[in-house]
Design an enzyme around this catalytic site. Structure first.
Site, PDB file in Angstrom:
ATOM      1  N   ALA A   1       0.826  -1.219   0.000  1.00  0.00           N
ATOM      2  CA  ALA A   1       0.000   0.000   0.000  1.00  0.00           C
ATOM      3  C   ALA A   1       0.852   1.258   0.000  1.00  0.00           C
ATOM      4  CB  ALA A   1      -0.929  -0.008   1.199  1.00  0.00           C
TER       5      ALA A   1
ATOM      6  N   ARG B   1      -2.740   9.253 -10.154  1.00  0.00           N
ATOM      7  CA  ARG B   1      -3.848   9.359 -11.106  1.00  0.00           C
ATOM      8  C   ARG B   1      -5.194   9.584 -10.427  1.00  0.00           C
ATOM      9  NH1 ARG B   1      -3.100   4.292 -15.036  1.00  0.00           N
ATOM     10  NH2 ARG B   1      -1.783   3.504 -13.343  1.00  0.00           N
TER      11      ARG B   1
ATOM     12  N   ASN C   1      -6.960   2.787 -10.056  1.00  0.00           N
ATOM     13  CA  ASN C   1      -5.930   3.795 -10.331  1.00  0.00           C
ATOM     14  C   ASN C   1      -6.504   5.192 -10.458  1.00  0.00           C
ATOM     15  OD1 ASN C   1      -3.473   2.147 -10.527  1.00  0.00           O
ATOM     16  ND2 ASN C   1      -4.512   1.195 -12.258  1.00  0.00           N
TER      17      ASN C   1
ATOM     18  N   TYR D   1     -38.052  16.077  15.081  1.00  0.00           N
ATOM     19  CA  TYR D   1     -36.617  15.953  15.315  1.00  0.00           C
ATOM     20  C   TYR D   1     -36.399  15.582  16.771  1.00  0.00           C
ATOM     21  CZ  TYR D   1     -31.849  17.027  16.534  1.00  0.00           C
ATOM     22  OH  TYR D   1     -30.573  16.926  17.032  1.00  0.00           O
TER      23      TYR D   1
ATOM     24  N   ALA E   1     -46.785  14.822  15.621  1.00  0.00           N
ATOM     25  CA  ALA E   1     -46.111  15.489  14.510  1.00  0.00           C
ATOM     26  C   ALA E   1     -45.463  16.789  14.979  1.00  0.00           C
ATOM     27  CB  ALA E   1     -47.110  15.783  13.389  1.00  0.00           C
TER      28      ALA E   1
ATOM     29  N   TYR F   1     -29.711  22.135  22.018  1.00  0.00           N
ATOM     30  CA  TYR F   1     -28.437  22.864  21.925  1.00  0.00           C
ATOM     31  C   TYR F   1     -28.555  24.248  22.553  1.00  0.00           C
ATOM     32  CZ  TYR F   1     -24.241  24.998  19.913  1.00  0.00           C
ATOM     33  OH  TYR F   1     -23.030  25.630  19.742  1.00  0.00           O
TER      34      TYR F   1
ATOM     35  N   ALA G   1     -51.139  20.725  22.276  1.00  0.00           N
ATOM     36  CA  ALA G   1     -50.635  21.146  20.972  1.00  0.00           C
ATOM     37  C   ALA G   1     -50.046  22.544  21.053  1.00  0.00           C
ATOM     38  CB  ALA G   1     -51.752  21.108  19.943  1.00  0.00           C
TER      39      ALA G   1
END
Length: 439
Positions: free
Chosen positions: A10, A16, A229, A350, A364, A371, A409
């Site tokens: 290796a 190339r 290559n 999420y 939903a 964060y 909600a």
């Protein structure tokens, strides 16, 4: 099976590829190119695998556990590479020589080669294959008893006779050597050629001159000669590797609806009776159990237990675990989270850095706001068993929702919610009469 060592060359420059990344570090189905022959040799039973690198390239991060390394101090050819590796090989055991840029060699092919070598009593055995169109490859010329007399190169007019050009057996560049014979011949390989390099095939000539047997073993796998290559060849080899990966999974009981649009990395494991629907991508060391369904989704280094459903259009990121029977639905993104048994995240949510108990349903547009831009840190959200969040709920971490809790909600939840309580965290609705009639 008798122990053997494997040497993986290796140290090539790979100019190339036109890349700042060393050629053998380019990935094929999630695995560095150089790791493919290493894994094959390990699976074949090699007791030592030695990778030969150049002094200015660090391959450490790409090497599977247990790999030894050797440095080829100067770029003096394939003979020089094997000579550099020889001290790391096992004395007295056969030495298999592979190339880091010829990645599709299989463990079965290596095992066959070693067995054929030991059975032949040869000092060296080359792996050969039969090609319908052998143009450009070195032709294997055998003597009257079937041993290798020579390998004839055919790259330029006049290199071979018309009779030699009719030969379809070609040299793959993969060899198995008797250790003592190799150690004796390698130091005698010269550099009397245009490149001033030591060519490994010259060892075969020296062994023949020493009246030792050089054998050939035909392997029924033309992919053994497919080197990389440039980027075009990288894509060609990757396509073949991907097809092999999918075929292995299908033979082990996985349904792949459309292999042409399904991408699965080499490190992925998948249980029986799982179905991968079209346009699915599975990356990294993902583990998928039995009886799962993945629809048109992207998975990267995640774990799915049995009976899980994913997608369509879900994105599961590293560190995600979906327990038995859980669901990540349409346009759901989950990162570094543990989703409990039977829990559903049906759509448009999420969930990041969260621990979610069993039997929970996240409505939903449930979002974990994990964060903190001021502290530049992430906090975890803990959601208990049997929790039900209504649509458009935002959970500002760190926050805990107790077992059986509910959210209304449109709530932005910033404080812990006790078990079986309802959190309502939104402004009261106020209607302004006649608003549309204002000028």
């Amino acid at each position: 099976m008798t122990s053997f060592s494997a040497v993986v060359m290796a140290a090539g420059q790979g100019t190339r590829m036109k890349s700042a990344t060393p050629k053998v570090l380019h990935e094929i189905c999630g695995r560095p190119m150089v790791a493919w022959p290493i894994v094959a040799a390990q699976e074949a039973g090699a007791t030592r695998v030695v990778v030969v690198a150049s002094p200015n390239v660090d391959l450490t991060s790409a090497l599977p556990e247990g790999t030894r390394t050797a440095t080829q101090p100067v770029p003096d050819g394939t003979g020089g590479a094997v000579l550099a590796a020889l001290p790391e090989t096992e004395p007295g055991a056969p030495v298999v020589v592979l190339s880091g840029d010829v990645p599709l060699v299989s463990a079965a092919a290596i095992q066959e080669l070693v067995a054929a070598h030991l059975g032949s009593g040869a000092a060296a055995t080359m792996a050969t294959t039969i090609l319908d169109d052998p143009a450009g490859y070195g032709r294997v010329v055998r003597d009257a008893v079937g041993h290798v007399e020579k390998v004839v190169e055919t790259k330029a007019d006049g290199d071979a006779t018309a009779q030699e050009l009719e030969i379809r057996e070609i040299n793959t560049g993969i060899y198995c050597f008797d250790h003592a014979a190799l150690a004796d011949a390698l130091p005698r390989v010269g550099t009397d050629n245009a490149q001033n390099e030591k060519y490994l095939p010259e060892v075969l000539t020296l062994l023949r001159d020493d009246r030792k047997i050089v054998a050939a073993h035909i392997v029924d796998d033309p992919a053994l000669v497919l080197g990389v290559n440039d980027r075009v060849q990288l894509a060609e080899v990757t396509a073949l590797a991907q097809r092999r990966i999918l075929e292995d999974h299908m033979r082990n009981g996985v349904t792949v609806i459309d292999p042409a649009s399904t991408y699965v990395d080499a490190a992925t494991t998948i249980g029986q009776d799982t179905t991968l629907e079209p346009a699915t991508t599975i990356k990294g060391a993902t583990k998928i159990g039995a009886n799962c369904v993945v629809r048109n989704s992207y998975l990267d280094a995640v774990t799915l237990e049995d009976g899980v459903t994913v997608g369509p259009f879900a994105y599961l990121r590293p560190g995600t675990v979906l327990r038995n029977g859980a669901k990540a639905g349409t346009f759901v993104e989950i990162k570094n989270s543990d989703i409990g048994e039977g829990t559903k995240v049906p759509h448009l949510s999420y969930i990041g850095d969260a621990d979610v108990g069993p039997g929970t349903n996240l409505g939903a547009a449930t979002i974990t706001a994990n964060y903190d831009s001021k502290s530049k840190s992430k906090s975890r959200t803990t959601i208990g068993e049997g929790v039900k969040t209504s649509v458009d709920t935002t959970l500002v971490a760190p926050v805990i929702l107790g077992d059986g809790a509910y959210t209304a909600a449109g709530s932005v939840v910033t404080n812990d919610v006790p078990a079986r309580a309802l959190a309502v965290a939104r402004a009261r609705q106020r209607n302004v009469e006649g608003y549309a009639d204002r000028e």
